[in-house]
Motif scaffolding. Structure first.
Motif, PDB file in Angstrom:
ATOM      1  N   GLU A  39      47.906  62.047 -91.819  1.00 23.19           N
ATOM      2  CA  GLU A  39      48.560  61.087 -92.461  1.00 23.19           C
ATOM      3  C   GLU A  39      50.195  61.482 -92.083  1.00 23.19           C
ATOM      4  OE1 GLU A  39      48.322  60.916 -96.977  1.00 23.19           O
ATOM      5  OE2 GLU A  39      48.750  58.796 -96.657  1.00 23.19           O
ATOM      6  N   GLY A  40      50.788  60.409 -92.053  1.00 19.52           N
ATOM      7  CA  GLY A  40      52.435  60.353 -92.035  1.00 19.52           C
ATOM      8  C   GLY A  40      52.489  60.356 -90.134  1.00 19.52           C
ATOM      9  N   THR A  41      51.563  60.462 -89.427  1.00 18.71           N
ATOM     10  CA  THR A  41      51.828  60.205 -88.037  1.00 18.71           C
ATOM     11  C   THR A  41      52.810  58.789 -87.631  1.00 18.71           C
ATOM     12  OG1 THR A  41      49.685  61.171 -87.493  1.00 18.71           O
ATOM     13  CG2 THR A  41      50.595  59.651 -85.847  1.00 18.71           C
ATOM     14  N   VAL A  42      53.763  59.105 -87.032  1.00 17.82           N
ATOM     15  CA  VAL A  42      54.395  57.966 -86.672  1.00 17.82           C
ATOM     16  C   VAL A  42      54.345  57.866 -85.163  1.00 17.82           C
ATOM     17  CG1 VAL A  42      57.067  57.516 -86.167  1.00 17.82           C
ATOM     18  CG2 VAL A  42      56.441  58.541 -88.345  1.00 17.82           C
ATOM     19  N   ILE A  43      53.991  56.326 -84.811  1.00 18.61           N
ATOM     20  CA  ILE A  43      54.037  55.820 -83.501  1.00 18.61           C
ATOM     21  C   ILE A  43      55.607  55.207 -83.322  1.00 18.61           C
ATOM     22  CG2 ILE A  43      52.565  54.442 -81.833  1.00 18.61           C
ATOM     23  CD1 ILE A  43      51.040  56.416 -83.765  1.00 18.61           C
ATOM     24  N   ARG A  44      56.276  55.695 -81.871  1.00 16.49           N
ATOM     25  CA  ARG A  44      57.175  55.205 -81.663  1.00 16.49           C
ATOM     26  C   ARG A  44      57.630  54.860 -80.274  1.00 16.49           C
ATOM     27  NH1 ARG A  44      62.807  58.785 -82.481  1.00 16.49           N
ATOM     28  NH2 ARG A  44      64.146  57.256 -81.278  1.00 16.49           N
ATOM     29  N   THR A  45      58.212  53.794 -80.069  1.00 18.32           N
ATOM     30  CA  THR A  45      58.533  53.302 -78.629  1.00 18.32           C
ATOM     31  C   THR A  45      59.922  52.866 -78.503  1.00 18.32           C
ATOM     32  OG1 THR A  45      57.375  52.219 -76.867  1.00 18.32           O
ATOM     33  CG2 THR A  45      57.561  50.920 -78.766  1.00 18.32           C
ATOM     34  N   ASP A  46      60.395  52.987 -77.186  1.00 19.17           N
ATOM     35  CA  ASP A  46      61.424  52.297 -76.814  1.00 19.17           C
ATOM     36  C   ASP A  46      61.253  50.923 -76.338  1.00 19.17           C
ATOM     37  OD1 ASP A  46      63.391  54.224 -77.346  1.00 19.17           O
ATOM     38  OD2 ASP A  46      62.908  55.508 -75.534  1.00 19.17           O
ATOM     39  N   TRP A  59      57.806  39.667 -82.799  1.00 17.23           N
ATOM     40  CA  TRP A  59      59.031  40.589 -82.967  1.00 17.23           C
ATOM     41  C   TRP A  59      59.737  41.101 -81.793  1.00 17.23           C
ATOM     42  CZ3 TRP A  59      61.820  41.273 -87.101  1.00 17.23           C
ATOM     43  CH2 TRP A  59      62.916  42.233 -87.225  1.00 17.23           C
ATOM     44  N   ALA A  60      60.769  40.652 -81.482  1.00 16.84           N
ATOM     45  CA  ALA A  60      61.374  40.833 -80.335  1.00 16.84           C
ATOM     46  C   ALA A  60      62.481  41.971 -80.467  1.00 16.84           C
ATOM     47  CB  ALA A  60      62.073  39.520 -79.639  1.00 16.84           C
ATOM     48  N   SER A  61      62.625  43.011 -79.290  1.00 16.03           N
ATOM     49  CA  SER A  61      63.534  44.010 -79.595  1.00 16.03           C
ATOM     50  C   SER A  61      64.053  44.335 -78.164  1.00 16.03           C
ATOM     51  CB  SER A  61      62.860  45.159 -80.404  1.00 16.03           C
ATOM     52  OG  SER A  61      63.489  46.329 -80.691  1.00 16.03           O
ATOM     53  N   ASP A  62      65.091  44.559 -77.678  1.00 16.03           N
ATOM     54  CA  ASP A  62      65.640  44.980 -76.622  1.00 16.03           C
ATOM     55  C   ASP A  62      65.260  46.356 -76.183  1.00 16.03           C
ATOM     56  OD1 ASP A  62      66.401  42.662 -75.808  1.00 16.03           O
ATOM     57  OD2 ASP A  62      68.825  43.307 -75.811  1.00 16.03           O
ATOM     58  N   GLU A  63      65.061  46.633 -75.206  1.00 21.41           N
ATOM     59  CA  GLU A  63      64.458  48.297 -74.756  1.00 21.41           C
ATOM     60  C   GLU A  63      65.424  49.218 -75.086  1.00 21.41           C
ATOM     61  OE1 GLU A  63      62.970  48.388 -71.052  1.00 21.41           O
ATOM     62  OE2 GLU A  63      62.746  50.910 -70.930  1.00 21.41           O
ATOM     63  N   GLY A  64      65.157  50.120 -75.789  1.00 23.47           N
ATOM     64  CA  GLY A  64      65.831  51.225 -76.075  1.00 23.47           C
ATOM     65  C   GLY A  64      67.160  51.078 -76.919  1.00 23.47           C
ATOM     66  N   LYS A  65      66.980  49.853 -77.737  1.00 31.23           N
ATOM     67  CA  LYS A  65      68.183  49.729 -78.508  1.00 31.23           C
ATOM     68  C   LYS A  65      67.931  49.813 -80.007  1.00 31.23           C
ATOM     69  CE  LYS A  65      71.096  47.398 -75.488  1.00 31.23           C
ATOM     70  NZ  LYS A  65      71.444  46.010 -74.540  1.00 31.23           N
ATOM     71  N   ASN A  66      66.705  49.861 -80.458  1.00 25.44           N
ATOM     72  CA  ASN A  66      66.335  49.299 -81.781  1.00 25.44           C
ATOM     73  C   ASN A  66      65.277  50.459 -82.444  1.00 25.44           C
ATOM     74  OD1 ASN A  66      67.949  47.260 -82.078  1.00 25.44           O
ATOM     75  ND2 ASN A  66      66.445  46.064 -80.795  1.00 25.44           N
ATOM     76  N   ILE A  67      64.991  50.266 -83.451  1.00 26.87           N
ATOM     77  CA  ILE A  67      63.702  51.178 -83.824  1.00 26.87           C
ATOM     78  C   ILE A  67      62.480  50.380 -84.111  1.00 26.87           C
ATOM     79  CG2 ILE A  67      62.970  52.399 -86.099  1.00 26.87           C
ATOM     80  CD1 ILE A  67      65.624  53.454 -86.390  1.00 26.87           C
ATOM     81  N   THR A  68      61.411  50.657 -83.363  1.00 28.97           N
ATOM     82  CA  THR A  68      60.356  49.993 -83.482  1.00 28.97           C
ATOM     83  C   THR A  68      59.251  51.002 -83.627  1.00 28.97           C
ATOM     84  OG1 THR A  68      60.139  50.025 -81.081  1.00 28.97           O
ATOM     85  CG2 THR A  68      60.655  47.793 -82.252  1.00 28.97           C
ATOM     86  N   ILE A  69      58.751  51.239 -85.144  1.00 26.08           N
ATOM     87  CA  ILE A  69      57.853  52.370 -85.209  1.00 26.08           C
ATOM     88  C   ILE A  69      56.561  51.894 -86.398  1.00 26.08           C
ATOM     89  CG2 ILE A  69      59.372  54.364 -85.173  1.00 26.08           C
ATOM     90  CD1 ILE A  69      59.564  54.441 -88.075  1.00 26.08           C
ATOM     91  N   SER A  70      55.674  52.558 -86.212  1.00 26.35           N
ATOM     92  CA  SER A  70      54.434  52.278 -87.017  1.00 26.35           C
ATOM     93  C   SER A  70      54.067  53.752 -87.653  1.00 26.35           C
ATOM     94  CB  SER A  70      53.263  51.831 -86.542  1.00 26.35           C
ATOM     95  OG  SER A  70      53.597  50.609 -85.875  1.00 26.35           O
ATOM     96  N   VAL A  71      54.055  53.677 -88.957  1.00 28.78           N
ATOM     97  CA  VAL A  71      53.686  55.089 -89.903  1.00 28.78           C
ATOM     98  C   VAL A  71      52.232  54.818 -90.319  1.00 28.78           C
ATOM     99  CG1 VAL A  71      54.349  56.541 -91.647  1.00 28.78           C
ATOM    100  CG2 VAL A  71      56.098  55.219 -90.361  1.00 28.78           C
TER     101      VAL A  71
END
Ligand code: BTN
Length: 257
Positions: A39-46, A59-71
């Protein structure tokens, strides 16, 4: 997979950092279908190339500039009918982090869980739950925060980022750590049966509360003007329309910008 230093005890202690993925929410759900992550595992990508938004949007997000995570959380103590509490706890955490990094601007929660700076969207939340009978079982909390992005597609109605609001670049790792601690604190409060305090905080930070706004009734496409009074415990939006109280679920009404 690595262990992170932060003030949190379990959220973000295990972080799966991916160079690139279609959607961190999808990755988290696939993981849950194959194994039992802690529990609490975070998946994160650039680089998220097929990010998912609410109601089947992208949901669009430029590479390396923003936070895109799932918990990944296991909110087994919540009844399915209380799932709005989780949405509230996550919204308040993201709100807190945006407020602490952007001073002197009005930051609010647009019902149910978009985060706005003035009238622009800075963060979105997509929560995907599974149930075990009448209780929640697993929850994938997807969070996208626009941090250092300067330019956005002209197709997006009203995007902004922390950079655009402050003219400063921010360290993404630091914000993820802040977010993990805030999420953990709000989630623990839910578990300690303190949702009423959170409810008050949520209502105090509601976008356009008390102001006349336009809404679309989904069933018949009718555009109505109403004033947001607040939210019910189950997440229903309470509106005054022509001096009468009406209550709507997410499927029944949409907020027009
Ligand atoms: C919305 O406002 O429509 C919700 C956007 C949620 C975006 C985040 S980014 C990380 C996580 N993975 C996804 O595919 N979506 C969420």
């Amino acid at each position: 997979m690595k262990e992170q230093d932060s003030n949190s005890l379990f959220i973000g202690k295990v972080q799966i950092r991916l160079d690139s993925v279609d959607s961190t929410n999808k990755f988290a759900k696939d993981l849950l279908s194959k194994t039992t992550p802690i529990e609490g595992t975070v998946i994160r990508t650039d680089r998220q190339f097929a990010g998912r938004g609410q109601f089947g949007s992208n949901w669009a997000s430029d590479e390396g500039k923003n936070i895109t995570i799932s918990v990944i959380l296991f909110p087994k103590f919540l009844l399915a009918v209380q799932q709005f509490y989780l949405s509230m706890a996550v919204s308040l955490s993201v709100l807190e982090i945006i407020k602490s990094n952007i001073k002197d601007k009005v930051v609010t929660i647009k019902w149910p869980n978009d985060i706005y700076v003035n009238s622009k969207k800075i963060a979105g939340i997509l929560i995907e739950n599974t149930l075990n009978g009448i209780y929640l079982k697993e929850s994938v909390i997807g969070i996208g925060i626009n941090v250092n992005q300067e330019y956005f597609s002209s197709e997006l109605p009203n995007p902004t980022s922390i950079f655009l609001e402050t003219k400063q670049k921010f360290d993404l790792d630091k914000i993820v750590l802040q977010l993990s601690s805030s999420l953990e604190r709000h989630y623990n409060s839910l578990n300690a049966a303190k949702p009423m305090d959170m409810m008050i905080e949520y209502q105090n930070n509601l976008y356009r509360k008390g102001q006349l706004s336009n809404f679309k009734i989904i069933e018949n496409g009718e555009i109505v003007q109403g004033v947001i009074q607040g939210i019910e415990e189950n997440g229903l939006l309470v509106l005054i329309i022509n001096d009468l109280i009406h209550k709507f679920s997410l499927k029944q009404i949409s907020f027009l910008l």
